[in-house]
Design an enzyme around this catalytic site. Sequence first.
Site, mmCIF file in Angstrom:
data_model
loop_
_atom_site.group_PDB
_atom_site.id
_atom_site.type_symbol
_atom_site.label_atom_id
_atom_site.label_comp_id
_atom_site.label_asym_id
_atom_site.label_seq_id
_atom_site.Cartn_x
_atom_site.Cartn_y
_atom_site.Cartn_z
ATOM 1 N N SER A 198 8.462 -8.093 -4.520
ATOM 2 C CA SER A 198 7.422 -8.760 -5.298
ATOM 3 C C SER A 198 6.132 -8.854 -4.492
ATOM 4 O O SER A 198 5.037 -8.644 -5.027
ATOM 5 C CB SER A 198 7.883 -10.158 -5.726
ATOM 6 N N ASP A 199 6.244 -9.165 -3.209
ATOM 7 C CA ASP A 199 5.066 -9.181 -2.342
ATOM 8 C C ASP A 199 4.480 -7.785 -2.175
ATOM 9 O O ASP A 199 3.253 -7.607 -2.216
ATOM 10 C CB ASP A 199 5.445 -9.742 -0.967
ATOM 11 N N LEU A 200 5.334 -6.814 -1.939
ATOM 12 C CA LEU A 200 4.850 -5.444 -1.775
ATOM 13 C C LEU A 200 4.103 -4.970 -3.017
ATOM 14 O O LEU A 200 3.012 -4.398 -2.928
ATOM 15 C CB LEU A 200 6.028 -4.509 -1.490
ATOM 16 N N GLY A 203 0.818 -6.838 -3.436
ATOM 17 C CA GLY A 203 -0.163 -6.360 -2.472
ATOM 18 C C GLY A 203 -0.773 -5.033 -2.878
ATOM 19 O O GLY A 203 -1.986 -4.815 -2.718
#
Length: 427
Positions: A198-200, A203
Site C-alpha cells: 500500500s505504501d509502495l 508512493g
Amino acid sequence: MEFIPTNGTLMKTPDPTPPARQALSHLTVLDLSRVFAGPWAGQMLADLGAEVIKVERPGQGDDSRRLGPPFLRDEAGDYTRDSGFYLSANRNKKSISVDLSKPQGQEIVRDLAKSCDVLIENYKVGDLARHGLDYASLSALNPRLVYCSITGFGQTGPYSAKPGYDSIFQGMGGLMAVTGGSDDQPGGGPQKVGLIVSDLTAGMYASVAILAALQHRDQVSGRGQYIDLALLDAQVAALSHAGVGHLVSGDPLKRHGTASPTAAPSQMYSCADAPIMLVVGNAAQFERLCKALGVPDLPADPRFANNQARISHRQELNAVLEPLFGSRPRQHWIEALAEAGVPCGPVYELEDVFQDPQVQARGMVMHQAHPERAAMPLLANPIRFSDTPVQYRRAPPALGAHTDEVLQEKLGLDAARIASLRADRIL
C-alpha cells in the site's frame, strides 16, 4: 562520492553530468514525510535528478531509521543505527533537522518552501495547518508550489482523522481478499503480502501526480496545486482487474494461492528439489508443455481441451502434472520448458534473486559509499533512460547531515545564526 558497480570494483564517480542530463535536475523538493510512502516518492524524484531536502526531527529523525531489524552493518560487522527500511527510501537526499513544533523552525520551513517546486508531507490531517505549513499558507507565499499530502484515509470522509498502516490497508483495500490459499484448504484464508505494497503503490501514485501537476504548472496554468493522496484509495485502485471483475460481475474473486483464477495450468509446482512457477497462457503453450512433460496426448482429454475446461478440472489436471514435476530437479524443467517455449521461472529466496544472472546483468544491485561502510548495497532504480540516466549521487543521509549547507545556501544564514538556532534546539 564513490560508486561501486555490481562487479565490486571500487571506482570514483565520474564528474557529475551537467544538470540538463538528468530529467528533474531543475527541481527542488521539500520532503517533510516520514516512514515510507512519502519518502519513497521523494526518492524517485531524487533519483531522477531533483534536489530533495529531507526535513527531520532533531535528535530522532524519521521514525523509519529505527524500524528494524535488519540494520546496516559497518565495516567491522557491527550493527549501525540505520535500518534497511530507512536506507531503502532515502537515497540521493539531503537531510536537515528542524523542530517544526517551534515558531522559528516553522519559519525556516516557510522560507525554504518559498523557493521549492514541490512539498511532500504525510502528517495527520490538520497538523501542519496548526503550524502555518498547510497548502493554503504556503501557496500564498509560493503560488507555484505543488503540495502533496499523503495520508492513510485522505483529507475527507468519515475515516480521515484515523491513523493507519499498510497492513490495515491491505485488509480494508481488498488485497487480502484476493491473496492466500483457498478457504477449503489447510492454511487457507486471507493473507497479507510480505511487502508494504500500500505504501509502495501510494508512493508511485504520488510520484506520477507530482510530475503531472508540475507539467500543468509549467505548460498550462503557471500555478502549483494541492494533491490529496490516500493509501486506502491507492490500494483500492490497485485492485485493477480483480476489482473491476467484481464490479462488472458481482461475483467474489476466490483465493487460489499461487494459481491464477483465469488460466490453467498457471501456478507453483514442486520439483524434486525446489519449486517452479509455471504460466500457460494459450492452447499452443499447453500442447508444448504436455509434450515436454512426456504426456503429449493430454490435450485430447475433454477435461483439458481448452482453458475453461482446465480451470474447471484444475484438481484433476494437477493430479497428472504434480508427480511429473516432482520427478526431476527444477533446473531440468526450466531448461526443458525454455526450449519448448513455455513460460516458467524459479521461485527464489531473496539470496537467490540477487545471484540470478539476469538480475545481475540488469544492474539491479548498486553500491554506494556510506559513512559506516565503504560499499553499502542498495537496490537500483529500474528506470533506464537513453539520455538522462539515473544517478546515485548520495547515500541515504545521516540525520541533519546537510543542515548547515542547506540553510547557508538556500536561506543565506551565516554560521553564527545557525549556531544560535542549534543552541536554542531549533535544529
